[in-house]
Design a protein around this motif. Sequence first.
Motif, PDB file in Angstrom:
ATOM      1  N   LYS A 153       0.849  -1.195   0.000  1.00 49.90           N
ATOM      2  CA  LYS A 153       0.000   0.000   0.000  1.00 49.90           C
ATOM      3  C   LYS A 153       0.882   1.241   0.000  1.00 49.90           C
ATOM      4  O   LYS A 153       1.689   1.430   0.894  1.00 49.90           O
ATOM      5  CB  LYS A 153      -0.876   0.015   1.258  1.00 49.90           C
ATOM      6  CG  LYS A 153      -1.995  -0.981   1.196  1.00 49.90           C
ATOM      7  CD  LYS A 153      -3.308  -0.344   1.660  1.00 49.90           C
ATOM      8  CE  LYS A 153      -4.482  -1.269   1.451  1.00 49.90           C
ATOM      9  NZ  LYS A 153      -4.478  -1.975   0.165  1.00 49.90           N
TER      10      LYS A 153
ATOM     11  N   SER B 294      -5.311   3.227  -7.097  1.00 50.77           N
ATOM     12  CA  SER B 294      -5.317   1.824  -6.684  1.00 50.77           C
ATOM     13  C   SER B 294      -4.093   1.462  -5.851  1.00 50.77           C
ATOM     14  O   SER B 294      -4.140   0.533  -5.043  1.00 50.77           O
ATOM     15  CB  SER B 294      -5.364   0.909  -7.906  1.00 50.77           C
ATOM     16  OG  SER B 294      -6.569   1.114  -8.609  1.00 50.77           O
TER      17      SER B 294
ATOM     18  N   ASP C 260      -7.529   0.080  -1.855  1.00 53.06           N
ATOM     19  CA  ASP C 260      -8.420  -0.724  -2.687  1.00 53.06           C
ATOM     20  C   ASP C 260      -9.861  -0.645  -2.166  1.00 53.06           C
ATOM     21  O   ASP C 260     -10.718  -1.412  -2.577  1.00 53.06           O
ATOM     22  CB  ASP C 260      -7.930  -2.171  -2.811  1.00 53.06           C
ATOM     23  CG  ASP C 260      -7.628  -2.783  -1.454  1.00 53.06           C
ATOM     24  OD1 ASP C 260      -8.096  -2.221  -0.426  1.00 53.06           O
ATOM     25  OD2 ASP C 260      -6.930  -3.806  -1.410  1.00 53.06           O
TER      26      ASP C 260
ATOM     27  N   GLN D  54     -12.069   5.410  -2.808  1.00 54.25           N
ATOM     28  CA  GLN D  54     -11.309   5.761  -4.017  1.00 54.25           C
ATOM     29  C   GLN D  54     -11.756   7.074  -4.682  1.00 54.25           C
ATOM     30  O   GLN D  54     -10.904   7.869  -5.081  1.00 54.25           O
ATOM     31  CB  GLN D  54     -11.333   4.591  -5.016  1.00 54.25           C
ATOM     32  CG  GLN D  54     -10.323   3.514  -4.633  1.00 54.25           C
ATOM     33  CD  GLN D  54     -10.397   2.269  -5.500  1.00 54.25           C
ATOM     34  OE1 GLN D  54     -11.434   1.993  -6.109  1.00 54.25           O
ATOM     35  NE2 GLN D  54      -9.306   1.518  -5.557  1.00 54.25           N
TER      36      GLN D  54
ATOM     37  N   THR E 292      -9.586   3.147 -12.112  1.00 52.91           N
ATOM     38  CA  THR E 292      -8.715   2.391 -11.215  1.00 52.91           C
ATOM     39  C   THR E 292      -8.126   1.202 -11.969  1.00 52.91           C
ATOM     40  O   THR E 292      -8.394   1.019 -13.156  1.00 52.91           O
ATOM     41  CB  THR E 292      -9.511   1.886  -9.990  1.00 52.91           C
ATOM     42  OG1 THR E 292     -10.654   1.172 -10.470  1.00 52.91           O
ATOM     43  CG2 THR E 292      -9.971   3.037  -9.113  1.00 52.91           C
TER      44      THR E 292
ATOM     45  N   ASN F 101      -9.321  -5.722 -13.085  1.00 50.85           N
ATOM     46  CA  ASN F 101      -9.393  -6.959 -12.294  1.00 50.85           C
ATOM     47  C   ASN F 101      -8.918  -8.159 -13.106  1.00 50.85           C
ATOM     48  O   ASN F 101      -9.679  -9.069 -13.391  1.00 50.85           O
ATOM     49  CB  ASN F 101     -10.832  -7.226 -11.839  1.00 50.85           C
ATOM     50  CG  ASN F 101     -11.295  -6.169 -10.866  1.00 50.85           C
ATOM     51  OD1 ASN F 101     -10.556  -5.817  -9.951  1.00 50.85           O
ATOM     52  ND2 ASN F 101     -12.486  -5.642 -11.078  1.00 50.85           N
TER      53      ASN F 101
END
Length: 608
Positions: free
Chosen positions: A382, A419, A423, A428, A457, A460
């Motif tokens: 992070k 991101s 998360d 966000q 962002t 996936n």
Amino acid sequence: MPNYLTINSKIKDVYNSPLGRDVVDKILLQMGVSNKFVTNIFVRNFRLKTLAILLKKHLDKDFFDTLLNLLNQDANLVLTNSPNQPITPIWWKEAVFYQIYPRCFCDSNADKIGDIAGIISKLDYLKSVGIDAIWLSPIYDSPNDDNGYDIRNYYKIMQEMGTMEDFELLISAVKAKNMKIIIDLVVNHTSDEHEWFVEALNNPSSKYRDYYFFRESETPPNNWTSFFSGSAWIYHEKQNIWSLGLFSKKQVDLNWDNPNLRNDIIKMISWWLQKGVDGFRLDVINYISKQPNLPNGNPVIGNLMGFFGVENYFYGPNLHKYLHEIKTKAFEPFNAFSVGETPGIGIQTAKLLTAEQRKELDTVFLFDHLENPGKTRFDDYKYDLNYLKKYLINVSEEYPNDCWLSLFYDNHDNPRMVSKVTDNPKLQPYLAKLLCVIQLTLRGTPFIYQGQELGMTNQNFTDISQLKDVESINLYNELLQTMDETAAFARILAGTRDHARAMIPWEIVATLETDETSTLNFYKKAIAIRKQNKPLIYGETSFVKKAKKNYFAYYRFIDNAKFFIESNLSEQKLTSKIPQNSQKLLLCNYKTPNENYMQPYESRIWQM
Ligand code: TEU
Ligand code: CA
């Protein structure tokens, strides 16, 4: 007398030279160690010799020789920064730039590939956001091994993107809207399908032979590694020869020491300027000058940086000379703007590359804020915004009035900053707006990457087969030699450039436009505020409460026209009183600011 550094020099002498300071800072950053270590009075007075004895287990003699050789390159360079001269006002300091990665911006003919006609159809949109200038990633003819960063013909448009006519239409449409356009200039390397290379490879007596680096050898000619995995040398079986390529196996490095090559590049630049482009973003431009004879990279530096050989080309012996040459011969006659992409360059050398009087580049993209200290792009962690704050304070305070910063977080080579930090999908959008405030209220030219204004962002991705980028695929295969598929994919997922290469979801834009609270409308407001208030562009900056964790605040002002910008960098509430003397709240990412605290990722612009 030039000030040469020797093994008898002290750490503080090294740190006092611009390049020395950048190199030491870079090493510490890479190791995740604070630079307080070197500024410490005791360490400052260490001689390199002493350090060599103390660290002889880790640092051999070659390390110090390499370091001194590099640092002494600049010994004759005269520093001309005059920090107190007034800023020279010019359009590109006032402009808000927008980077378009054409392949995934807007597709006009449903072949799933963005194109020039698509860009033209979105100029009204960009204008409505408040964009003044566009930077276009490559649209030149290319076999697309690296999405256009491997150019086959500098004078042709990539078929999938359209025609030269389309490009000319784009230029006139941009001008009609009173906007500017700059294009990518990729001249550290060409595609191996470029006619110069094809000729050079097949005909040893061709005049293009010396445009590249060819070597005959049993094994790769040196230990340099490619940014896209493996050796930096490409073997050509038929001709039994190697060529240098720092990026993909289809990108071959150009030899800038050849004056004919430089002339051909200058001709090509002038040709595009004649067509009406307003300037260029220069791809890895600090790599163009290589250390003569291409010596092996030092292994200590190689292991530390993750790439072998970098010290031989990230700031090569003729870099300043070649930049000055293109500036004076190509850019200046057209008053063209230049922004250099300069990975590995630190703040002090950036000042040498961009000081107005030195006539090299107008501004550069620096990268040290994109990862936290000790981390690389492929680490899953992070991102702590307190480091961004520290970095921005440092660089803003270090930059004199005769240099100009560029401000960015996202581009086509990096996962989305939003991101990296969180998360949490609920937070966000607040974070996206906070980043917007910071980018548009500091001194420097903002470069917004496509989709950033929509709050985009990361993707996936769930399987390696979904990834397209050459860097990701090569790295994945390399990682499989030392780890299993799950672990390798997790690493790729953290850093893949494909996160930033998703199609812009135009179908949701109409909804965002009507939603008062959308990130898009927030960007529009922030850009408008910046434009209406000169102090936010040219004003002084004074940072306050620098030591208060999770709090980032500063004044921007010219005389009595004063603005106060404050942000909560954390996901928790932060105790903070409304500033005294605040006249008016110009922008905030929450409805109403609380008197006593700031909400998670709250950010405010006050008029004082
Ligand atoms: O990127 C250069 C570069 O060194 C990095 O910033 C890049 O992230 C790369 O992944 C290194 O690991 C420029 C372009 O922006 C990039 O798209 C190209 O692939 C590259 O040069 C080669 O032209
Ligand atoms: Ca298309």
